[in-house]
Scaffold this motif. Structure first.
Motif, PDB file in Angstrom:
ATOM      1  N   UNK A 147      26.910  -6.435  -2.747  1.00  0.00           N
ATOM      2  CA  UNK A 147      27.174  -5.837  -4.070  1.00  0.00           C
ATOM      3  C   UNK A 147      26.242  -6.404  -5.135  1.00  0.00           C
ATOM      4  N   UNK A 148      25.850  -7.670  -5.010  1.00  0.00           N
ATOM      5  CA  UNK A 148      24.870  -8.233  -5.949  1.00  0.00           C
ATOM      6  C   UNK A 148      23.496  -7.597  -5.744  1.00  0.00           C
ATOM      7  N   UNK A 149      23.119  -7.357  -4.494  1.00  0.00           N
ATOM      8  CA  UNK A 149      21.834  -6.711  -4.237  1.00  0.00           C
ATOM      9  C   UNK A 149      21.823  -5.278  -4.767  1.00  0.00           C
ATOM     10  N   UNK A 150      22.939  -4.572  -4.640  1.00  0.00           N
ATOM     11  CA  UNK A 150      23.023  -3.215  -5.205  1.00  0.00           C
ATOM     12  C   UNK A 150      22.887  -3.263  -6.723  1.00  0.00           C
ATOM     13  N   UNK A 151      23.507  -4.259  -7.352  1.00  0.00           N
ATOM     14  CA  UNK A 151      23.392  -4.412  -8.802  1.00  0.00           C
ATOM     15  C   UNK A 151      21.950  -4.724  -9.204  1.00  0.00           C
ATOM     16  N   UNK A 152      21.271  -5.574  -8.433  1.00  0.00           N
ATOM     17  CA  UNK A 152      19.871  -5.880  -8.718  1.00  0.00           C
ATOM     18  C   UNK A 152      18.996  -4.644  -8.552  1.00  0.00           C
ATOM     19  N   UNK A 153      19.249  -3.857  -7.517  1.00  0.00           N
ATOM     20  CA  UNK A 153      18.496  -2.610  -7.328  1.00  0.00           C
ATOM     21  C   UNK A 153      18.670  -1.695  -8.533  1.00  0.00           C
ATOM     22  N   UNK A 154      19.885  -1.619  -9.054  1.00  0.00           N
ATOM     23  CA  UNK A 154      20.155  -0.799 -10.234  1.00  0.00           C
ATOM     24  C   UNK A 154      19.405  -1.349 -11.455  1.00  0.00           C
ATOM     25  N   UNK A 155      19.420  -2.661 -11.627  1.00  0.00           N
ATOM     26  CA  UNK A 155      18.686  -3.287 -12.739  1.00  0.00           C
ATOM     27  C   UNK A 155      17.185  -2.997 -12.640  1.00  0.00           C
ATOM     28  N   UNK A 156      16.653  -3.068 -11.430  1.00  0.00           N
ATOM     29  CA  UNK A 156      15.229  -2.795 -11.229  1.00  0.00           C
ATOM     30  C   UNK A 156      14.893  -1.345 -11.554  1.00  0.00           C
ATOM     31  N   UNK A 157      15.758  -0.421 -11.128  1.00  0.00           N
ATOM     32  CA  UNK A 157      15.526   0.993 -11.455  1.00  0.00           C
ATOM     33  C   UNK A 157      15.512   1.207 -12.965  1.00  0.00           C
ATOM     34  N   UNK A 158      16.407   0.542 -13.663  1.00  0.00           N
ATOM     35  CA  UNK A 158      16.469   0.685 -15.116  1.00  0.00           C
ATOM     36  C   UNK A 158      15.230   0.098 -15.781  1.00  0.00           C
TER      37      UNK A 158
END
Length: 131
Positions: free
Chosen positions: A116-127
């Motif tokens: 779940x932290x990696x998914x959150x980081x992926x979202x941050x990177x997309x933003x």
């Protein structure tokens, strides 16, 4: 000592940003998380996001707080922040595993971020990258 293997995505390591980087770039030794996958290349490079115990001012949608993360060998009184606006591609010579000192020398630890932290980081990177 150079990392002798290709780290897996999500692995938390220590990166030495001391040489070749200058403020306001990321500097000093600090924890990072590996973003790139093992299949990405064989040039002994990987893409990472650095962590900091300094809260961004102001926090943005590309910063992710990791209050539950403890990196062995690192004394941090505050929460860790993944700073996805400071992505870097670094050579294995800059990377090492976190460790704690023992009577017998260093005891290296393996630390991998939760899915779940990696998914959150992926979202941050997309933003941050506007993808």
């Amino acid at each position: 000592m150079s990392l002798p293997y290709y780290p897996r995505r999500g692995e938390v390591l220590i990166c030495d940003f001391d040489s070749g980087f200058r403020p306001p770039e990321m500097v000093k030794r600090r924890p990072i998380v590996v973003l790139s996958s093992k299949q990405s290349n064989a040039r002994r490079l990987c893409t990472v996001v650095p962590f900091s115990t300094t809260q961004p001012e102001p926090p943005a949608c590309w910063h992710h707080c990791l209050p539950h993360l403890t990196v062995p060998g690192l004394q941090a009184n505050d929460a860790m922040w993944a700073k996805c606006d400071m992505i870097a591609t670094v050579g294995f010579d800059r990377l090492s595993k976190p460790y704690v000192k023992t009577r017998n020398g260093r005891a290296y630890r393996e630390l991998v971020l939760a899915a779940d932290d990696m998914l959150a980081l992926d979202d941050c990177l997309r933003k941050y990258l506007r993808l």
